[in-house]
Design a protein around this motif. Structure first.
Motif, PDB file in Angstrom:
ATOM      1  N   GLY A   1      42.016  38.767  45.482  1.00 38.16           N
ATOM      2  CA  GLY A   1      42.917  39.238  44.436  1.00 38.16           C
ATOM      3  C   GLY A   1      43.208  40.726  44.440  1.00 38.16           C
ATOM      4  O   GLY A   1      43.694  41.260  43.429  1.00 38.16           O
TER       5      GLY A   1
ATOM      6  N   LEU B   1      35.093  42.021  40.485  1.00 43.49           N
ATOM      7  CA  LEU B   1      36.329  41.265  40.726  1.00 43.49           C
ATOM      8  C   LEU B   1      36.609  40.312  39.568  1.00 43.49           C
ATOM      9  O   LEU B   1      37.777  40.095  39.202  1.00 43.49           O
ATOM     10  N   ASN B   2      35.547  39.742  38.976  1.00 38.03           N
ATOM     11  CA  ASN B   2      35.720  38.903  37.793  1.00 38.03           C
ATOM     12  C   ASN B   2      36.349  39.694  36.642  1.00 38.03           C
ATOM     13  O   ASN B   2      37.245  39.211  35.935  1.00 38.03           O
TER      14      ASN B   2
ATOM     15  N   ARG C   1      40.048  40.367  37.351  1.00 36.14           N
ATOM     16  CA  ARG C   1      40.891  39.172  37.155  1.00 36.14           C
ATOM     17  C   ARG C   1      41.137  38.887  35.669  1.00 36.14           C
ATOM     18  O   ARG C   1      42.204  38.409  35.290  1.00 36.14           O
ATOM     19  N   ARG C   2      40.148  39.172  34.837  1.00 34.53           N
ATOM     20  CA  ARG C   2      40.279  38.889  33.406  1.00 34.53           C
ATOM     21  C   ARG C   2      40.924  40.050  32.641  1.00 34.53           C
ATOM     22  O   ARG C   2      41.131  39.956  31.423  1.00 34.53           O
TER      23      ARG C   2
ATOM     24  N   ASN D   1      31.332  34.219  44.366  1.00 34.10           N
ATOM     25  CA  ASN D   1      32.077  33.616  43.270  1.00 34.10           C
ATOM     26  C   ASN D   1      31.046  33.189  42.229  1.00 34.10           C
ATOM     27  O   ASN D   1      30.616  32.033  42.183  1.00 34.10           O
TER      28      ASN D   1
END
Length: 353
Positions: free
Chosen positions: A211, A244-245, A248-249, A313
């Motif tokens: 992403g 990265l989480n 993304r949020r 992940n």
């Protein structure tokens, strides 16, 4: 008709020239057979634009030659001048004949000295371009100020597709081989080549999968990961997954190393960070601004960039130092779990003190 006197004069002049040439040849012969006086290998650095006078001074100063006249006679015989002299690093073996020494200094078709050797150049633990310049300029002839001004010029930033904040992403810390007389342009060209070599189609594909939009974004995330964890590489993929989480949020990254970066050297040596430190308003403070900072806060090793491209992940959103672990972390998916982890760490701190 030539007179006997005139013929005799011509013969004498001819004989003189022959004798003079013979003497020069003889001097060059014996000078060429003369050997250096160093008893072990000696590293010699010849700067760009060194004159013959300066070359001889270098060789005398380093106790390599002790007969300047003999050395000069070989230079004269070979018609060797500054235009033939290759700048760079050389290793002069014990007892090298003068003629062999000069042959080694002679420029070849590749614009290197025949016996010029490469040097290893290493740069790591750099926060920004100026750090790279300072370290590299101590290992090759490149001038640090010239390098910084050149790499940050609008035309060069445009050439490589970066801005001033992101240009650090072009450089991959490692050990490279260069000729000592490498200048700033050659160095940057080499780094650009290494950058292209690293960013294979496979890595570009992974970049999109996690992403991120650009290579500099991946390096920026890697710089945060590394500043969060520089002792235990096994945590890199986990920490990368966490950030990265958050990206993304649309959450703020809330990374302590980013607001520490805002303070520069003012927080050097300070271990206990406070809310006051977090309040400094600068674009790199991810407690104030959402998303990635403008660019890397460190020039991270390529292995950390790979950890970002291969991030876990894991669903983690929070991290906290783990008690009595020498730099490891506890990770959490929920705020309640994170608060419990943080409370455990604070109890450990109080008990330790």
């Amino acid at each position: 008709m030539n007179s006997p006197l005139r013929l005799s004069t011509i013969v004498l002049l001819f004989a003189f020239v022959v004798v003079l040439h013979s003497c020069t040849t003889i001097n060059a012969y014996f000078g060429g057979n003369k050997k250096t006086i160093n008893t072990e290998d000696v590293a010699v650095y010849i700067p760009t634009n060194t004159t013959i006078k300066e070359l001889k001074a270098i060789l005398v100063r380093q106790n390599i030659i002790d007969d300047i006249d003999a050395f000069q006679s070989v230079l004269d015989y070979k018609e060797f001048d500054e235009n033939n002299l290759g700048a760079g690093k050389y290793i002069v073996a014990s007892g090298t004949e003068y003629k062999t020494l000069i042959n080694g200094f002679t420029l070849n078709s590749l614009n290197n000295g025949n016996k010029e050797v490469e040097v290893e150049v290493t740069f790591n633990n750099c926060l920004h371009i100026k750090d790279i310049a300072g370290k590299v300029s101590k290992q090759i002839e490149m001038d640090s100020a010239t390098f910084v001004n050149y790499i940050l010029s609008d035309s060069i930033l445009k050439k490589y597709g970066f801005n001033e904040a992101k240009i650090g992403a072009l450089f991959l810390p490692n050990t490279y081989r260069f000729y000592w007389d490498t200048d700033h342009k050659e160095f940057i060209n080499k780094m650009a080549s290494e950058f292209k070599k690293f960013w294979t189609p496979e890595r570009i594909a992974k970049l999109k999968q996690v992403g991120l939009e650009s290579q500099s974004d991946a390096v920026t995330v890697a710089s945060i990961v590394y500043k969060e964890q520089d002792k235990h590489p096994e945590e890199w993929k986990t920490i990368a997954g966490l950030y990265l989480n958050r990206i993304r949020r649309g959450w703020k990254l809330q990374s302590d190393p980013t607001f520490r970066f805002c303070w520069g050297d003012e927080l050097k040596g300070v271990e206990r960070l406070t809310y006051e430190h977090r309040d400094r308003d600068c674009p790199y403070n991810t407690y104030i601004y959402a998303g990635l900072p403008p660019g890397p806060i460190f020039i991270p090793p390529s292995s950390v960039v790979d950890a970002v491209l291969n991030a876990e992940n894991n669903g983690y959103m929070y991290m906290c130092a783990k008690p009595n672990s020498d730099g490891l972390h506890n990770f959490a998916k929920s705020l309640s779990q994170h608060n419990r982890n943080a409370a455990a760490f604070q109890r450990w701190i109080r008990n330790r003190n």
